[in-house]
Design an enzyme around this catalytic site. Structure first.
Site, PDB file in Angstrom:
ATOM      1  N   CYS A   5       0.858  -1.132   0.000  1.00  0.00           N
ATOM      2  CA  CYS A   5       0.000   0.000   0.000  1.00  0.00           C
ATOM      3  C   CYS A   5       0.900   1.187   0.000  1.00  0.00           C
ATOM      4  CB  CYS A   5      -0.860   0.134   1.200  1.00  0.00           C
ATOM      5  SG  CYS A   5      -0.499  -0.815   2.527  1.00  0.00           S
ATOM      6  N   VAL A 127      -6.072  -4.720   9.150  1.00  0.00           N
ATOM      7  CA  VAL A 127      -5.737  -3.299   9.241  1.00  0.00           C
ATOM      8  C   VAL A 127      -6.100  -2.578   7.951  1.00  0.00           C
ATOM      9  CG1 VAL A 127      -3.792  -1.675   9.322  1.00  0.00           C
ATOM     10  CG2 VAL A 127      -3.948  -3.515  11.011  1.00  0.00           C
ATOM     11  N   GLU A 128      -5.809  -3.216   6.828  1.00  0.00           N
ATOM     12  CA  GLU A 128      -6.006  -2.559   5.543  1.00  0.00           C
ATOM     13  C   GLU A 128      -7.483  -2.386   5.182  1.00  0.00           C
ATOM     14  OE1 GLU A 128      -3.971  -1.090   3.620  1.00  0.00           O
ATOM     15  OE2 GLU A 128      -2.045  -1.712   4.456  1.00  0.00           O
ATOM     16  N   THR A 129      -8.272  -3.443   5.343  1.00  0.00           N
ATOM     17  CA  THR A 129      -9.639  -3.402   4.791  1.00  0.00           C
ATOM     18  C   THR A 129     -10.703  -4.036   5.686  1.00  0.00           C
ATOM     19  OG1 THR A 129      -9.333  -5.506   3.614  1.00  0.00           O
ATOM     20  CG2 THR A 129      -8.741  -3.483   2.431  1.00  0.00           C
ATOM     21  N   TYR A 315       2.179   1.962  11.762  1.00  0.00           N
ATOM     22  CA  TYR A 315       1.478   0.926  11.015  1.00  0.00           C
ATOM     23  C   TYR A 315       2.002  -0.457  11.394  1.00  0.00           C
ATOM     24  CZ  TYR A 315      -0.080  -1.921   7.063  1.00  0.00           C
ATOM     25  OH  TYR A 315      -0.631  -2.911   6.281  1.00  0.00           O
TER      26      TYR A 315
END
Length: 335
Positions: A5, A127-129, A315
């Protein structure tokens, strides 16, 4: 989010953003000099049909909200305490445990083939989606065109990603105008940018398509492949919290994400890392602002590997702690 990302955004100067945001542009980049240069490159270098590229760029729309969002990424504006509250919460852990159970076979195979823990793979997707529930609402074509042509600080990078996106969609048979993603053009369960999609996405269920957009099995294998390609070390620790303290100006608190000191350097300073027995392991100490005050953490090689996904230690810590929570809830007898 996002390396895989996109991360490490440069904060745009306020006056420059005002100038950018005040510019209005009709739909389409095909008639701009920059757009014409891209069309020529896609035709001459990659064998694209000129009319097709012209149509795609003519339908790409500048979105000012994207320019605003890229100027204030959460990794640059929040403290650890604020950032942690977003990602480490009971409902995200609960959904993660269910996701691990639902795709247990794929996770087990990914862990076996790539040496990356299932909970780390799941934590990235969590975490991302939120495990595929929120993959982005912007058309990737719009996001990449906006940033390639109307965001000077990173226009070279995003122009390259736009080229990669056009190549990726052709290779996978996707409609470039149909795919949606983040404001930075990241896509799917794991929020891969286009170059990462081409380099690391894999067909993990052998159906002939590497589809991380709607296929969680492919996404699980692709995230594991990404970490393996970035030299994840199976069985090694990620990070540990120390009870010691360091002043903000300590030379043991290095600014670079890549660790340059060793466990021996920290032990020589009287700190007490416990997870690594030898002295030669690379390590980096970070000081985070927790809810109860400063937290000193010693991070290792695998923590750095997580930052290859998104260039932020906040992150990486969120991924590490979510994976830890998933471990505790998935295997309660071990804790």
């Amino acid at each position: 989010m996002t390396a895989v990302c996109f991360s490490g955004f440069t904060r745009i100067a306020p006056f420059l953003f005002v100038v950018l945001a005040s510019v209005t542009q009709a739909q389409g980049y095909d008639d701009t000099p920059e757009g014409q240069a891209l069309i020529k490159e896609m035709v001459t270098k990659y064998g694209y049909d000129q009319g097709k590229v012209e149509v795609l760029l003519s339908q790409a729309t500048r979105i000012d909200r994207i320019l605003e969002s890229i100027s204030r990424p959460a990794e640059k504006t929040l403290t650890w305490h604020e950032y942690r509250k977003i990602f480490i919460k009971p409902e995200r852990v609960e959904r993660g445990v269910a996701f691990l159970e639902e795709y247990d076979e794929a996770f087990a195979r990914a862990e076996s083939e790539f040496g990356v823990p299932a909970t780390v793979i799941a934590a990235i997707i969590g975490v991302e989606t939120w495990y595929g529930n929120y993959t982005g609402n912007y058309r990737v074509m719009d996001a990449l065109a906006t940033l390639a042509f109307d965001y000077p600080p990173r226009s070279r990078f995003f122009r390259s990603e736009l080229v990669q996106y056009l190549l990726m969609t052709r290779e996978q048979g996707f409609d470039p105008l149909h795919i949606k993603g983040s404001y930075a053009g990241a896509m799917g369960y794991g929020q891969f940018i286009a170059s990462s999609y081409r380099n690391f996405a894999i067909d993990f269920d052998d159906d002939g398509v590497a589809d991380i957009l709607s296929n969680p099995v492919d996404a699980i294998g692709s995230v594991a492949n990404y970490f393996s390609a970035h030299h994840w070390r199976e069985g090694e620790p990620v990070a540990e919290r120390l009870e010691d303290h360091l002043p903000m100006d300590s030379p043991l608190l290095t600014r670079e994400l890549k660790p340059k000191l060793t466990v021996a350097d920290y032990r020589a300073a009287g700190l007490g890392p416990m997870l690594v027995r030898g002295d030669d392991a690379v390590a980096r100490a970070i000081l985070l602002q927790g809810s109860d005050g400063p937290e000193l953490w010693l991070t290792y090689h695998n923590f750095y590997v997580i930052t290859r996904y998104n260039h932020s230690h906040l992150y990486a810590m969120a991924v590490f702690q979510l994976a830890d929570e998933l471990n505790k809830h998935r295997n309660p007898d071990r804790w």
